[in-house]
Design a protein around this motif. Structure first.
Motif, PDB file in Angstrom:
ATOM      1  N   VAL A 148       0.874  -1.165   0.000  1.00 48.72           N
ATOM      2  CA  VAL A 148       0.000   0.000   0.000  1.00 48.72           C
ATOM      3  C   VAL A 148       0.909   1.211   0.000  1.00 48.72           C
ATOM      4  CG1 VAL A 148      -1.762   1.269   1.249  1.00 48.72           C
ATOM      5  CG2 VAL A 148      -1.814  -1.233   1.216  1.00 48.72           C
ATOM      6  N   GLY A 149       0.837   2.014  -1.040  1.00 50.83           N
ATOM      7  CA  GLY A 149       1.706   3.174  -1.171  1.00 50.83           C
ATOM      8  C   GLY A 149       2.658   2.981  -2.317  1.00 50.83           C
ATOM      9  N   THR A 150       3.555   3.943  -2.480  1.00 52.53           N
ATOM     10  CA  THR A 150       4.476   3.913  -3.607  1.00 52.53           C
ATOM     11  C   THR A 150       5.744   3.156  -3.226  1.00 52.53           C
ATOM     12  OG1 THR A 150       5.881   5.257  -5.008  1.00 52.53           O
ATOM     13  CG2 THR A 150       5.205   6.238  -2.952  1.00 52.53           C
ATOM     14  N   THR A 151       6.313   2.402  -4.165  1.00 53.15           N
ATOM     15  CA  THR A 151       7.505   1.617  -3.862  1.00 53.15           C
ATOM     16  C   THR A 151       8.771   2.371  -4.208  1.00 53.15           C
ATOM     17  OG1 THR A 151       7.331   0.582  -6.024  1.00 53.15           O
ATOM     18  CG2 THR A 151       6.368  -0.606  -4.176  1.00 53.15           C
ATOM     19  N   GLU A 152       8.653   3.600  -4.724  1.00 54.02           N
ATOM     20  CA  GLU A 152       9.834   4.405  -5.016  1.00 54.02           C
ATOM     21  C   GLU A 152       9.659   5.730  -4.286  1.00 54.02           C
ATOM     22  OE1 GLU A 152      12.486   5.148  -8.921  1.00 54.02           O
ATOM     23  OE2 GLU A 152      10.402   5.739  -9.063  1.00 54.02           O
ATOM     24  N   ASN A 153      10.702   6.141  -3.582  1.00 51.46           N
ATOM     25  CA  ASN A 153      10.574   7.366  -2.808  1.00 51.46           C
ATOM     26  C   ASN A 153      11.781   8.260  -3.049  1.00 51.46           C
ATOM     27  OD1 ASN A 153       9.282   9.084  -1.083  1.00 51.46           O
ATOM     28  ND2 ASN A 153       9.142   7.628   0.601  1.00 51.46           N
ATOM     29  N   PHE A 154      11.652   9.553  -2.806  1.00 50.85           N
ATOM     30  CA  PHE A 154      12.736  10.488  -3.063  1.00 50.85           C
ATOM     31  C   PHE A 154      12.964  11.376  -1.851  1.00 50.85           C
ATOM     32  CE2 PHE A 154      10.845   9.344  -7.057  1.00 50.85           C
ATOM     33  CZ  PHE A 154      11.958   8.982  -7.790  1.00 50.85           C
ATOM     34  N   GLN A 159      15.195  17.296   3.515  1.00 51.34           N
ATOM     35  CA  GLN A 159      15.476  16.035   4.198  1.00 51.34           C
ATOM     36  C   GLN A 159      14.217  15.241   4.548  1.00 51.34           C
ATOM     37  OE1 GLN A 159      19.016  14.971   5.074  1.00 51.34           O
ATOM     38  NE2 GLN A 159      18.953  16.306   3.319  1.00 51.34           N
ATOM     39  N   SER A 160      13.104  15.603   3.936  1.00 49.33           N
ATOM     40  CA  SER A 160      11.907  14.810   4.167  1.00 49.33           C
ATOM     41  C   SER A 160      11.675  13.942   2.936  1.00 49.33           C
ATOM     42  CB  SER A 160      10.706  15.723   4.404  1.00 49.33           C
ATOM     43  OG  SER A 160      10.379  16.400   3.210  1.00 49.33           O
ATOM     44  N   TRP A 161      10.852  12.928   3.089  1.00 53.66           N
ATOM     45  CA  TRP A 161      10.540  12.050   1.963  1.00 53.66           C
ATOM     46  C   TRP A 161       9.364  12.604   1.198  1.00 53.66           C
ATOM     47  CZ3 TRP A 161      13.882   8.575   0.434  1.00 53.66           C
ATOM     48  CH2 TRP A 161      14.785   8.066   1.376  1.00 53.66           C
ATOM     49  N   GLN A 162       9.413  12.398  -0.107  1.00 56.32           N
ATOM     50  CA  GLN A 162       8.355  12.932  -0.973  1.00 56.32           C
ATOM     51  C   GLN A 162       7.014  12.220  -0.716  1.00 56.32           C
ATOM     52  OE1 GLN A 162       9.518  12.848  -5.058  1.00 56.32           O
ATOM     53  NE2 GLN A 162       7.627  13.785  -5.765  1.00 56.32           N
ATOM     54  N   HIS A 163       7.071  10.922  -0.522  1.00 62.79           N
ATOM     55  CA  HIS A 163       5.837  10.159  -0.290  1.00 62.79           C
ATOM     56  C   HIS A 163       5.930   9.508   1.087  1.00 62.79           C
ATOM     57  CE1 HIS A 163       5.177  10.582  -4.558  1.00 62.79           C
ATOM     58  NE2 HIS A 163       6.326  10.001  -4.809  1.00 62.79           N
ATOM     59  N   PRO A 164       4.788   9.182   1.658  1.00 62.15           N
ATOM     60  CA  PRO A 164       4.856   8.361   2.880  1.00 62.15           C
ATOM     61  C   PRO A 164       5.448   7.007   2.535  1.00 62.15           C
ATOM     62  CG  PRO A 164       2.587   9.081   2.399  1.00 62.15           C
ATOM     63  CD  PRO A 164       3.416   9.447   1.213  1.00 62.15           C
ATOM     64  N   HIS A 165       6.137   6.394   3.502  1.00 60.28           N
ATOM     65  CA  HIS A 165       6.720   5.088   3.218  1.00 60.28           C
ATOM     66  C   HIS A 165       5.613   4.065   2.995  1.00 60.28           C
ATOM     67  CE1 HIS A 165      10.719   6.308   3.483  1.00 60.28           C
ATOM     68  NE2 HIS A 165      10.792   6.448   4.789  1.00 60.28           N
ATOM     69  N   PRO A 166       5.883   3.126   2.089  1.00 56.69           N
ATOM     70  CA  PRO A 166       4.840   2.120   1.830  1.00 56.69           C
ATOM     71  C   PRO A 166       4.714   1.147   2.990  1.00 56.69           C
ATOM     72  CG  PRO A 166       6.828   1.586   0.645  1.00 56.69           C
ATOM     73  CD  PRO A 166       7.091   2.900   1.315  1.00 56.69           C
ATOM     74  N   ILE A 167       3.609   0.543   3.088  1.00 54.81           N
ATOM     75  CA  ILE A 167       3.431  -0.483   4.107  1.00 54.81           C
ATOM     76  C   ILE A 167       2.962  -1.763   3.453  1.00 54.81           C
ATOM     77  CG2 ILE A 167       2.990   1.009   6.093  1.00 54.81           C
ATOM     78  CD1 ILE A 167       0.003   0.667   5.549  1.00 54.81           C
ATOM     79  N   CYS A 168       3.332  -2.864   4.083  1.00 58.82           N
ATOM     80  CA  CYS A 168       2.879  -4.153   3.585  1.00 58.82           C
ATOM     81  C   CYS A 168       1.590  -4.496   4.315  1.00 58.82           C
ATOM     82  CB  CYS A 168       3.915  -5.234   3.874  1.00 58.82           C
ATOM     83  SG  CYS A 168       5.393  -5.081   2.882  1.00 58.82           S
ATOM     84  N   ARG A 169       0.635  -4.923   3.585  1.00 63.92           N
ATOM     85  CA  ARG A 169      -0.644  -5.215   4.202  1.00 63.92           C
ATOM     86  C   ARG A 169      -1.348  -6.260   3.362  1.00 63.92           C
ATOM     87  NH1 ARG A 169      -4.581  -0.273   4.765  1.00 63.92           N
ATOM     88  NH2 ARG A 169      -5.322  -1.090   2.794  1.00 63.92           N
ATOM     89  N   THR A 170      -2.156  -7.046   3.996  1.00 67.97           N
ATOM     90  CA  THR A 170      -2.935  -8.003   3.240  1.00 67.97           C
ATOM     91  C   THR A 170      -3.953  -7.228   2.416  1.00 67.97           C
ATOM     92  OG1 THR A 170      -2.695  -9.483   5.083  1.00 67.97           O
ATOM     93  CG2 THR A 170      -4.259 -10.112   3.397  1.00 67.97           C
ATOM     94  N   VAL A 171      -3.879  -7.432   1.107  1.00 73.09           N
ATOM     95  CA  VAL A 171      -4.735  -6.671   0.198  1.00 73.09           C
ATOM     96  C   VAL A 171      -5.733  -7.626  -0.455  1.00 73.09           C
ATOM     97  CG1 VAL A 171      -4.721  -5.416  -1.978  1.00 73.09           C
ATOM     98  CG2 VAL A 171      -3.037  -4.881  -0.245  1.00 73.09           C
TER      99      VAL A 171
END
Ligand SMILES: *[C@@H]1O[C@H](CO)[C@@H](O)[C@H](O)[C@H]1NC(C)=O
Ligand SMILES: *[C@@H]1O[C@H](CO)[C@@H](O)[C@H](O)[C@H]1NC(C)=O
Length: 334
Positions: A148-154, A159-171
């Motif tokens: 859930v979320g993007t798998t590429e981040n910048f 010094q902050s991340w562009q996207h929230p970190h992805p999480i693994c979840r049962t989908v």
């Protein structure tokens, strides 16, 4: 936002170059914005205020202070994994400059890759210990369930991340829309796991239009929209021959007098003035097939008494005769 390192350096050189003029009284209040001092040496106006060993020199934000010019700051500095330090002055004594440069892939807060520190009167390098942080750390994502979320981040300049970190979840995928006149070759579920395939079939006489299989993707979407099951069409002619699949035939000779979805049927129309025929083609779409506007269904009498005079049986018009109609394929006025 932040000062260019080269500019900063120039600025610093200009300031340190004024050291010899300090005794005239002026002394810049601050040297580096980040510089913080817990204690300052005794302040002064001229060397006379400082006794034998000390001189009245500008010491950063402390202003004119009594310092010992020969005193040195720590050098060399302990080795660092993410940065390299270099002296910009011949010595590491009072007012010497030190450059700290981040190694490739690392940056200082504010996106700079160089920090400049000055040797203060208290024998400490000015400013905080520069901390170089990794510029881009692609978060490694490996999920058995779904991401859930993007798998590429910048990493951004602040010094902050562009996207929230992805999480693994049962989908799960929600049940796709139902396919009319079709059925799924699977148990109907209220939710489907990632990787689950749904296979589709259509009822007899219906044609599958779309994918035969859709898959539940790791983001909870289906790989495609479900297909449609398209109906056959009744051939809208009885007493004329038509062309289906390149073969000229009587509609009653065709199974159920129907054609499948997508099939083209060519009709024969009469030339308005001459005793000749031209053709017009229509397509079957999901149960809908209309005869072209130019088509006239022969009467039962015409069909029974003069079968050889039916439009579908008379000779075709010459190509020249056909010029009056713009496009025989689309003569069906909707
Ligand atoms: C899910 O992933 C597919 C393929 O990567 C993409 O086409 C689709 O837009 C995604 N759906 C959503 C809701 O993000
Ligand atoms: C029907 O005609 C259209 C337009 O010429 C063509 O694209 C299509 O392939 C034809 N369909 C069949 C089943 O021959």
């Amino acid at each position: 936002s932040s000062m260019d390192p080269a500019l900063l350096l120039l600025f610093l050189w200009t300031l340190t170059g004024t050291v010899s003029l300090q005794s005239s009284g002026s002394c810049p209040e601050r040297l580096l914005a980040e510089e913080r001092r817990r204690t300052c040496p005794r302040s002064c106006r001229s060397d006379q205020d400082c006794g034998n060993k000390r001189q009245c020199l500008c010491d950063g934000q402390c202003g004119l202070s009594c310092v010992v010019p020969g005193r040195t700051c720590p050098w060399p500095l302990p080795l660092s994994e993410d940065s390299e330090a270099r002296l910009l002055s011949p010595t590491h004594s009072f007012s010497a400059l030190l450059e700290v440069r981040c190694k490739p892939g690392f940056t200082l807060p504010g996106g700079l890759d160089v920090a400049v520190r000055r040797c203060q009167g208290d024998r400490q390098w000015s400013g905080d210990e520069p901390i170089c942080t990794a510029h881009v750390v692609p978060p490694s994502v490996s999920c058995r369930a779904g991401v859930v979320g993007t798998t590429e981040n910048f990493c951004q300049d602040d010094q902050s991340w562009q996207h929230p970190h992805p999480i693994c979840r049962t989908v799960f995928c929600q049940p796709p829309r139902e396919v009319e006149q079709g059925y799924v070759v699977a148990v109907q579920k209220t939710e489907y796991q990632v990787g689950f395939d749904i296979h589709y079939l259509c009822r007899k006489n219906y044609l599958l239009d779309g994918p035969q299989k859709i898959t539940c993707l790791s983001n909870g979407s289906w790989s495609a929209s479900p297909p449609h099951c398209r109906a056959r069409c009744v051939i809208p002619a009885e007493r004329s021959r038509v062309v289906i699949g390149g073969v000229k035939r009587w509609p009653f000779d065709v199974t159920d007098a129907m054609v499948p979805h997508g099939e083209n049927v060519t009709f024969y129309c009469k030339h308005p003035q001459k005793q000749c025929s031209f053709t017009a083609t229509q397509s079957c779409f999901d149960g809908n097939l209309r005869p072209p506007a130019c088509y006239l269904e022969p009467t039962w009498l015409q069909y029974k008494l003069f079968p050889h005079r039916l439009v579908s049986e008379i000779e075709a018009c010459d190509p020249g005769d056909a010029e009056w109609y713009p496009d025989s394929r689309s003569t069906d006025a909707a």
